[in-house]
Design a protein around this motif. Structure first.
Motif, PDB file in Angstrom:
ATOM      1  N   LEU A  12       0.835  -1.201   0.000  1.00 46.62           N
ATOM      2  CA  LEU A  12       0.000   0.000   0.000  1.00 46.62           C
ATOM      3  C   LEU A  12       0.869   1.250   0.000  1.00 46.62           C
ATOM      4  O   LEU A  12       1.806   1.356   0.797  1.00 46.62           O
ATOM      5  N   THR A  13       0.558   2.164  -0.899  1.00 47.55           N
ATOM      6  CA  THR A  13       1.233   3.460  -0.939  1.00 47.55           C
ATOM      7  C   THR A  13       0.182   4.557  -0.796  1.00 47.55           C
ATOM      8  O   THR A  13      -0.782   4.602  -1.568  1.00 47.55           O
ATOM      9  N   ILE A  14       0.363   5.417   0.191  1.00 52.24           N
ATOM     10  CA  ILE A  14      -0.536   6.555   0.404  1.00 52.24           C
ATOM     11  C   ILE A  14       0.203   7.814  -0.008  1.00 52.24           C
ATOM     12  O   ILE A  14       1.326   8.062   0.444  1.00 52.24           O
ATOM     13  N   ARG A  15      -0.409   8.598  -0.878  1.00 49.43           N
ATOM     14  CA  ARG A  15       0.191   9.869  -1.293  1.00 49.43           C
ATOM     15  C   ARG A  15      -0.624  11.015  -0.700  1.00 49.43           C
ATOM     16  O   ARG A  15      -1.837  11.114  -0.948  1.00 49.43           O
ATOM     17  N   ILE A  16       0.049  11.867   0.074  1.00 46.35           N
ATOM     18  CA  ILE A  16      -0.615  13.003   0.711  1.00 46.35           C
ATOM     19  C   ILE A  16      -0.002  14.281   0.144  1.00 46.35           C
ATOM     20  O   ILE A  16       1.148  14.619   0.419  1.00 46.35           O
ATOM     21  N   SER A  22      -4.471  10.060  -1.965  1.00 51.85           N
ATOM     22  CA  SER A  22      -4.751   8.884  -2.787  1.00 51.85           C
ATOM     23  C   SER A  22      -4.160   7.641  -2.149  1.00 51.85           C
ATOM     24  O   SER A  22      -3.215   7.716  -1.355  1.00 51.85           O
ATOM     25  N   PHE A  23      -4.743   6.504  -2.525  1.00 53.72           N
ATOM     26  CA  PHE A  23      -4.306   5.197  -2.035  1.00 53.72           C
ATOM     27  C   PHE A  23      -4.018   4.316  -3.244  1.00 53.72           C
ATOM     28  O   PHE A  23      -4.824   4.243  -4.167  1.00 53.72           O
ATOM     29  N   THR A  24      -2.892   3.624  -3.214  1.00 56.73           N
ATOM     30  CA  THR A  24      -2.531   2.725  -4.308  1.00 56.73           C
ATOM     31  C   THR A  24      -2.067   1.402  -3.736  1.00 56.73           C
ATOM     32  O   THR A  24      -1.206   1.359  -2.862  1.00 56.73           O
ATOM     33  N   ILE A  25      -2.666   0.324  -4.236  1.00 60.43           N
ATOM     34  CA  ILE A  25      -2.235  -1.015  -3.847  1.00 60.43           C
ATOM     35  C   ILE A  25      -1.627  -1.703  -5.052  1.00 60.43           C
ATOM     36  O   ILE A  25      -2.224  -1.722  -6.144  1.00 60.43           O
ATOM     37  N   THR A  26      -0.424  -2.216  -4.893  1.00 58.32           N
ATOM     38  CA  THR A  26       0.170  -3.093  -5.897  1.00 58.32           C
ATOM     39  C   THR A  26       0.073  -4.510  -5.368  1.00 58.32           C
ATOM     40  O   THR A  26       0.389  -4.783  -4.205  1.00 58.32           O
ATOM     41  N   ASP A  27      -0.382  -5.419  -6.237  1.00 60.15           N
ATOM     42  CA  ASP A  27      -0.622  -6.800  -5.828  1.00 60.15           C
ATOM     43  C   ASP A  27       0.048  -7.739  -6.824  1.00 60.15           C
ATOM     44  O   ASP A  27      -0.420  -7.913  -7.955  1.00 60.15           O
ATOM     45  N   LYS A  28       1.139  -8.342  -6.409  1.00 66.43           N
ATOM     46  CA  LYS A  28       1.894  -9.240  -7.294  1.00 66.43           C
ATOM     47  C   LYS A  28       1.085 -10.475  -7.682  1.00 66.43           C
ATOM     48  O   LYS A  28       1.326 -11.079  -8.725  1.00 66.43           O
ATOM     49  N   ALA A  29       0.137 -10.841  -6.841  1.00 63.18           N
ATOM     50  CA  ALA A  29      -0.636 -12.056  -7.095  1.00 63.18           C
ATOM     51  C   ALA A  29      -1.835 -11.823  -7.999  1.00 63.18           C
ATOM     52  O   ALA A  29      -2.499 -12.775  -8.408  1.00 63.18           O
ATOM     53  N   ASN A  30      -2.118 -10.571  -8.316  1.00 65.49           N
ATOM     54  CA  ASN A  30      -3.291 -10.242  -9.137  1.00 65.49           C
ATOM     55  C   ASN A  30      -2.841  -9.861 -10.543  1.00 65.49           C
ATOM     56  O   ASN A  30      -2.479  -8.718 -10.806  1.00 65.49           O
ATOM     57  N   ALA A  31      -2.844 -10.814 -11.437  1.00 68.64           N
ATOM     58  CA  ALA A  31      -2.378 -10.557 -12.803  1.00 68.64           C
ATOM     59  C   ALA A  31      -3.332  -9.654 -13.579  1.00 68.64           C
ATOM     60  O   ALA A  31      -2.908  -8.896 -14.452  1.00 68.64           O
ATOM     61  N   GLU A  32      -4.620  -9.698 -13.270  1.00 63.04           N
ATOM     62  CA  GLU A  32      -5.604  -8.896 -13.997  1.00 63.04           C
ATOM     63  C   GLU A  32      -5.576  -7.436 -13.571  1.00 63.04           C
ATOM     64  O   GLU A  32      -5.773  -6.540 -14.386  1.00 63.04           O
ATOM     65  N   GLN A  33      -5.348  -7.175 -12.288  1.00 64.85           N
ATOM     66  CA  GLN A  33      -5.303  -5.799 -11.781  1.00 64.85           C
ATOM     67  C   GLN A  33      -4.145  -5.667 -10.786  1.00 64.85           C
ATOM     68  O   GLN A  33      -4.355  -5.620  -9.580  1.00 64.85           O
ATOM     69  N   PRO A  34      -2.911  -5.585 -11.313  1.00 60.58           N
ATOM     70  CA  PRO A  34      -1.751  -5.518 -10.412  1.00 60.58           C
ATOM     71  C   PRO A  34      -1.641  -4.199  -9.656  1.00 60.58           C
ATOM     72  O   PRO A  34      -0.983  -4.125  -8.620  1.00 60.58           O
ATOM     73  N   VAL A  35      -2.295  -3.138 -10.194  1.00 60.18           N
ATOM     74  CA  VAL A  35      -2.263  -1.829  -9.541  1.00 60.18           C
ATOM     75  C   VAL A  35      -3.682  -1.316  -9.370  1.00 60.18           C
ATOM     76  O   VAL A  35      -4.450  -1.247 -10.340  1.00 60.18           O
ATOM     77  N   GLN A  36      -4.039  -0.966  -8.151  1.00 58.53           N
ATOM     78  CA  GLN A  36      -5.344  -0.386  -7.851  1.00 58.53           C
ATOM     79  C   GLN A  36      -5.121   1.016  -7.290  1.00 58.53           C
ATOM     80  O   GLN A  36      -4.558   1.179  -6.205  1.00 58.53           O
ATOM     81  N   TYR A  37      -5.557   2.024  -8.036  1.00 58.37           N
ATOM     82  CA  TYR A  37      -5.338   3.423  -7.659  1.00 58.37           C
ATOM     83  C   TYR A  37      -6.669   4.051  -7.287  1.00 58.37           C
ATOM     84  O   TYR A  37      -7.615   4.034  -8.073  1.00 58.37           O
ATOM     85  N   GLU A  38      -6.731   4.615  -6.079  1.00 64.97           N
ATOM     86  CA  GLU A  38      -7.981   5.194  -5.579  1.00 64.97           C
ATOM     87  C   GLU A  38      -7.749   6.604  -5.039  1.00 64.97           C
ATOM     88  O   GLU A  38      -7.294   6.774  -3.898  1.00 64.97           O
ATOM     89  N   PRO A  39      -8.045   7.641  -5.838  1.00 70.66           N
ATOM     90  CA  PRO A  39      -7.998   9.003  -5.286  1.00 70.66           C
ATOM     91  C   PRO A  39      -9.149   9.195  -4.303  1.00 70.66           C
ATOM     92  O   PRO A  39     -10.229   8.621  -4.471  1.00 70.66           O
ATOM     93  N   PHE A  63      -7.860  -1.625   2.053  1.00 71.89           N
ATOM     94  CA  PHE A  63      -6.574  -1.102   2.507  1.00 71.89           C
ATOM     95  C   PHE A  63      -6.246  -1.496   3.945  1.00 71.89           C
ATOM     96  O   PHE A  63      -5.509  -0.821   4.632  1.00 71.89           O
ATOM     97  N   ASP A  64      -6.809  -2.607   4.385  1.00 78.58           N
ATOM     98  CA  ASP A  64      -6.530  -3.085   5.743  1.00 78.58           C
ATOM     99  C   ASP A  64      -5.259  -3.935   5.724  1.00 78.58           C
ATOM    100  O   ASP A  64      -5.295  -5.172   5.758  1.00 78.58           O
ATOM    101  N   LEU A  65      -4.116  -3.256   5.632  1.00 78.58           N
ATOM    102  CA  LEU A  65      -2.817  -3.914   5.574  1.00 78.58           C
ATOM    103  C   LEU A  65      -1.963  -3.465   6.758  1.00 78.58           C
ATOM    104  O   LEU A  65      -2.158  -2.372   7.294  1.00 78.58           O
ATOM    105  N   PRO A  66      -0.988  -4.275   7.183  1.00 77.26           N
ATOM    106  CA  PRO A  66      -0.200  -3.922   8.365  1.00 77.26           C
ATOM    107  C   PRO A  66       0.874  -2.868   8.115  1.00 77.26           C
ATOM    108  O   PRO A  66       1.351  -2.235   9.057  1.00 77.26           O
ATOM    109  N   THR A  67       1.278  -2.697   6.866  1.00 71.01           N
ATOM    110  CA  THR A  67       2.356  -1.750   6.550  1.00 71.01           C
ATOM    111  C   THR A  67       1.929  -0.814   5.431  1.00 71.01           C
ATOM    112  O   THR A  67       1.005  -1.115   4.676  1.00 71.01           O
TER     113      THR A  67
END
Length: 258
Positions: A12-16, A22-39, A63-67
């Motif tokens: 998870l990357t949060i840009r302030i 905005s919130f961005t999740i990169t997911d190596k296990a998701n080949a269809e949607q490896p990047v999820q960007y949410e302003p 976005f319930d991730l530990p880091t």
């Protein structure tokens, strides 16, 4: 075990920014949607910390991730690495940028440029982040931009200045080998003012209009006019194009790393 496995594949990357979030999740296990960007639409009249709390409620499941990596845009004090002392960081920063007692001073090391970037984050904002995540990586939004364009600066034999437009401001910087030659930020969202700042820095660095280069990128105001006017004074003026809805700094972090 399942939670650990999922968290290891996601980041998870949060840009302030200045009134942006905005919130961005990169997911190596998701080949269809490896990047999820949410302003997130920031509400005026309440603090960024309060906006962040509301955003966590909205995106609680996704976005319930530990880091998390947190990119933040605040004023910067650049210090040569050989002169930097961690114990003096807060004193130096608060002397250069007088703040209230509501700020916490942080820093990032830029080993390739032999510099340390000192910046701040609001205490309430940091509290919200610490309450939500067990582990935080804080960085200034300019970190991936400086690192990426520092590498570009080695191409060719011409001196270069870069102008990055973001968050209604213009960051202008230049490198000389493995050091910053110039680094400053100007509040502007107007092309005319931006032209003045770019040419002012060009003159200050005593660059050659027929030989050296200006590169502009990001959310450029009135891009065609600015490029045309710049070329009246500097022959080699270029735009570094960037596709996509994410800011260049965020895209660069996701694709090239810090």
């Amino acid at each position: 075990m399942a939670t650990t496995s999922i968290s290891n594949t996601k980041q998870l990357t949060i840009r302030i920014g200045n009134n942006t979030l905005s919130f961005t999740i990169t997911d190596k296990a998701n080949a269809e949607q490896p990047v999820q960007y949410e302003p997130y639409v920031v509400k005026s009249g309440i603090s960024m910390a309060a906006n962040l709390r509301e955003a966590f409620k909205t995106f609680s499941r996704e976005f319930d991730l530990p880091t998390a990596r947190v990119m933040i845009n605040t004023p910067v004090l650049m210090v040569p690495i050989e002169q930097f002392q961690e114990a003096d960081a807060a004193t130096l920063f608060l002397h250069s940028f007088p703040q209230s007692d509501k700020e916490v001073v942080k820093y990032n090391v830029l080993p390739s440029q032999n510099a340390v970037c000192i910046f701040c984050i609001n205490k309430d904002l940091l509290t919200v982040l610490n309450d939500h995540f067990g582990d935080l990586q804080l960085m200034h939004v300019m970190m991936p931009v400086w690192n990426n364009l520092h590498q570009r600066s080695f191409t060719g034999h011409r001196s270069k200045i870069y102008g990055y437009f973001h968050d209604k401001q213009l960051d202008i910087f230049s490198f000389q080998q493995n050091r910053f030659k110039f680094c400053n930020s100007f509040e502007t969202s107007r092309a005319y003012d931006s032209l003045y700042f770019l040419l002012y820095v060009w003159k200050q660095l005593n660059l050659k209009p027929e030989h050296d280069e200006i590169h502009i990128l990001g959310d450029i105001p009135d891009q065609e006019w600015l490029l045309q006017e710049t070329r009246k004074y500097v022959k080699k003026a270029y735009v570094i194009h960037h596709d996509g809805e994410m800011p260049f700094d965020l895209t660069t972090l996701l694709t090239k790393g810090r």
